[in-house]
Design a protein around this motif. Structure first.
Motif, PDB file in Angstrom:
ATOM      1  N   ASP A  31       5.733  10.279  -3.339  1.00 10.30           N
ATOM      2  CA  ASP A  31       4.870   9.141  -3.048  1.00 10.30           C
ATOM      3  C   ASP A  31       5.723   8.008  -2.501  1.00 10.30           C
ATOM      4  O   ASP A  31       6.826   7.769  -2.992  1.00 10.30           O
ATOM      5  N   MET A  83       0.831  -1.193   0.000  1.00 10.85           N
ATOM      6  CA  MET A  83       0.000   0.000   0.000  1.00 10.85           C
ATOM      7  C   MET A  83       0.869   1.247   0.000  1.00 10.85           C
ATOM      8  O   MET A  83       2.038   1.211   0.419  1.00 10.85           O
ATOM      9  N   LEU A 107       1.903   4.788   1.449  1.00 12.27           N
ATOM     10  CA  LEU A 107       1.973   5.079   2.886  1.00 12.27           C
ATOM     11  C   LEU A 107       1.351   6.417   3.266  1.00 12.27           C
ATOM     12  O   LEU A 107       0.720   6.538   4.304  1.00 12.27           O
ATOM     13  N   ASP A 135      -2.611   2.447  -3.933  1.00 11.36           N
ATOM     14  CA  ASP A 135      -3.051   3.668  -3.267  1.00 11.36           C
ATOM     15  C   ASP A 135      -3.067   3.378  -1.769  1.00 11.36           C
ATOM     16  O   ASP A 135      -2.432   2.405  -1.333  1.00 11.36           O
ATOM     17  N   ASP A 136      -3.777   4.182  -0.986  1.00 11.78           N
ATOM     18  CA  ASP A 136      -3.653   3.981   0.459  1.00 11.78           C
ATOM     19  C   ASP A 136      -4.560   2.879   1.000  1.00 11.78           C
ATOM     20  O   ASP A 136      -4.738   2.753   2.213  1.00 11.78           O
ATOM     21  N   SER A 166      -1.326   9.594   2.866  1.00  8.59           N
ATOM     22  CA  SER A 166      -2.680   9.717   2.336  1.00  8.59           C
ATOM     23  C   SER A 166      -2.613  10.491   1.024  1.00  8.59           C
ATOM     24  O   SER A 166      -1.913  11.488   0.908  1.00  8.59           O
ATOM     25  N   ASP A 206      -1.128   9.310  -1.552  1.00  6.04           N
ATOM     26  CA  ASP A 206      -0.005   8.783  -2.324  1.00  6.04           C
ATOM     27  C   ASP A 206      -0.491   7.712  -3.299  1.00  6.04           C
ATOM     28  O   ASP A 206      -1.377   6.933  -2.974  1.00  6.04           O
ATOM     29  N   GLU A 207       0.140   7.693  -4.465  1.00  7.58           N
ATOM     30  CA  GLU A 207      -0.147   6.644  -5.441  1.00  7.58           C
ATOM     31  C   GLU A 207       1.150   6.285  -6.122  1.00  7.58           C
ATOM     32  O   GLU A 207       1.894   7.154  -6.559  1.00  7.58           O
TER      33      GLU A 207
END
Lengths: 137, 378
Positions: free
Chosen positions: B367, B35, B37, B47-48, B39, B41-42
């Motif tokens: 990210d 995932m 890390l 994604d989160d 919020s 972030d992609e």
């Protein structure tokens, strides 16, 4: 790793646990073999003996204790490094690992029968039906 | 590698009487969860929300030795990201001309990179994924033929691959889906190795055509509008129609005294198009402590937008915005740092964990992603 843990008590009990590895060929095979030649044959980088005759390497399955010794002494890598090495070749159609046999006796039988075969067993297991090409200490 | 040998004796007996076809079945799989890390972030499809699907895959490879130096290999691969739909990743015939010379023909992996051939076989390398800044060309396979030559040159092991073929399939430009066709692909890849050191180079050329509906649609596409403005030559500088393309890569690898260093530098370009020249490299350093291998790596991606294409267009012109936007979206400067570990906990499986932080300087965003998982071969 489990295998190594099991080996530790055995090592402390006896020097015999440091088995010498005898690389064996058919008695009719007159080729001379260095450790480098053996390395090339068992990594698929050479396909024939130094005298030009085709070679068929025979490996031992990972469960057999002497296999790890051979991988380390002849090939200079751990058994999992060898597996990673072969997975690169197998999954790219570039090579096929040597046949694996379940026991030293099967290797002795296979090499005794086949003039092209090359295998290895612990030095203590060598019989008259095969010729020792090189001993790895 | 646990190998299942099946003797298709009955088939062989029917087809050719005396010989028998040996079928080897091997497989590999990666089960990974990860995932992003921060919020928002992609990265790399994460994604989160924790995902087990994104980078997981499983494959079966069947190789049938037909005797007389002929064999056929097919690899069926399903990716979690594609809902595990199984596809023929490869299917090719191999014919050994000599002990050192082999021809493969069919659907093949294009030998752009050192790890191209086995990038899906996570067990074969230490990272959780091959460095995306470099391995991000967007297509891996071609239909064609390759000649593979292995020999020793002095103390060096040499493997030389020549390849010809073509690609016809999906590609992506930014977020837009594209139909890509790359014809007349011709290439060479050469690797020299000795005692833990190896050096590799690859060079490929081809003719690239991309079709993106928003751009190429003959009625509504951007190029059609430019031509309607009498800007046919500008459209020609942007569009990607049978354009000369090239890929060059060099790399080296050191595996000595349990130190592992690997690096590749690549450059890809599509002439006479809005595609930026793509320059990338990575360097990775690791150390093997028996069955635990920690590593760090650095990646850089530097794609310069070809702003000269629209240099002659007045900024007040209504077409300036769309054209500049198209060209400028190809600008990317991104540095990534990875820290990870491989742990060979089982004879056929490795546990891996990798943290990545990507600093996209063009988009001014950072990210990060964490992935853990198991790679296995069977």
């Amino acid at each position: 790793m489990l295998k190594k843990l099991l080996l530790i008590p055995a090592l402390t009990l006896s020097f015999m646990a440091f088995a010498n590895v005898a690389v064996i060929v058919h008695p009719s095979n007159a080729a001379t073999l260095s450790q480098d030649d053996i390395n090339k044959l068992f990594t698929g980088r050479a396909k024939s003996f130094t005298d030009g005759k085709a070679a068929e390497p025979v490996n031992l399955a990972e469960g057999v204790a002497i296999r790890a010794d051979f991988d380390q002494k002849a090939l200079g890598r751990s058994s999992s490094q060898m597996k990673a090495y072969w997975s690169k070749l197998v999954f790219t159609g570039k090579g096929t690992p040597p046949k694996e046999m379940a026991s030293e006796q099967e290797v002795l039988d296979a090499v005794a029968k086949n003039p092209a075969a090359i295998g290895y067993v612990s030095a203590a297991a060598v019989t008259g039906g095969v010729k020792v090409a090189l001993t790895l200490n | 590698m646990l190998k299942r040998k099946l003797l298709a004796a009955t088939i062989a007996a029917t087809l050719c009487g005396t010989s028998q076809a040996a079928v080897d079945i091997n497989g590999f799989a990666s089960i990974k969860g990860g995932m992003a890390l921060g919020s928002g972030d992609e990265l790399y499809g994460y994604d989160d929300d924790f995902s087990f699907k994104n980078e997981s895959l499983a494959a079966l490879q069947v190789k049938s030795d037909l005797g007389d130096k002929l064999s056929i290999t097919a690899q069926l691969l399903g990716r979690g990201a594609n809902d595990w739909d199984v596809k023929f990743e490869w299917a090719f015939l191999s014919y050994d001309l000599t002990d050192t010379l082999r021809i493969n023909a069919g659907r093949l992996r294009t030998p752009f990179y050192k790890y191209s051939d086995f990038r899906d076989v996570g067990y074969a390398y230490d990272w959780s994924r091959v460095p995306q800044s470099v391995y991000g060309l967007g297509f891996d396979n071609i239909e064609g033929a390759s000649l593979y030559h292995t020999t020793t040159l002095g103390n060096f092991d040499s493997s030389l691959q020549l390849i010809v073929g073509s690609y016809d399939g999906d590609a992506a430009i930014g977020d837009a889906a594209a139909d890509a066709q790359i014809d007349n692909v011709t290439g060479i890849a050469w690797e020299l190795g000795q005692d833990g050191y190896s050096f590799r180079m690859a060079y490929l050329v081809g003719k690239t055509t991309f079709y993106v509906d928003q751009l190429d649609n003959s009625a509504t596409g951007l190029y059609a509008q430019l031509r309607a403005f009498g800007l046919g030559s500008l459209a020609g500088e942007l569009d990607i129609v049978d354009e000369s393309s090239s890929f060059a890569g060099i790399g080296f690898n050191i595996d000595k005294n349990d130190w592992l260093v690997v690096s590749e530098i690549t450059k890809a370009s599509v002439d006479n198009s809005f595609i930026s020249d793509q320059e990338s490299y990575y360097i990775s350093i690791g150390h093997r402590f028996d069955n635990i291998t920690p590593y760090v790596s650095f990646e850089k991606e530097d794609n310069d937008a070809k702003t000269e294409i629209y240099a002659g267009v007045p900024t007040a012109s209504p077409i300036f915005g769309p054209v500049a936007g198209l060209v400028n979206q190809m600008e990317t400067e991104r540095n990534s740092i990875n820290v990870g570990v491989r742990y060979d906990f089982h004879p056929s499986a490795a546990f891996k964990a990798q943290y990545t932080n990507a600093d996209n300087k063009t988009a001014d965003r950072k990210d990060s992603v964490l992935v853990v998982g198991v790679d296995l071969v069977f």
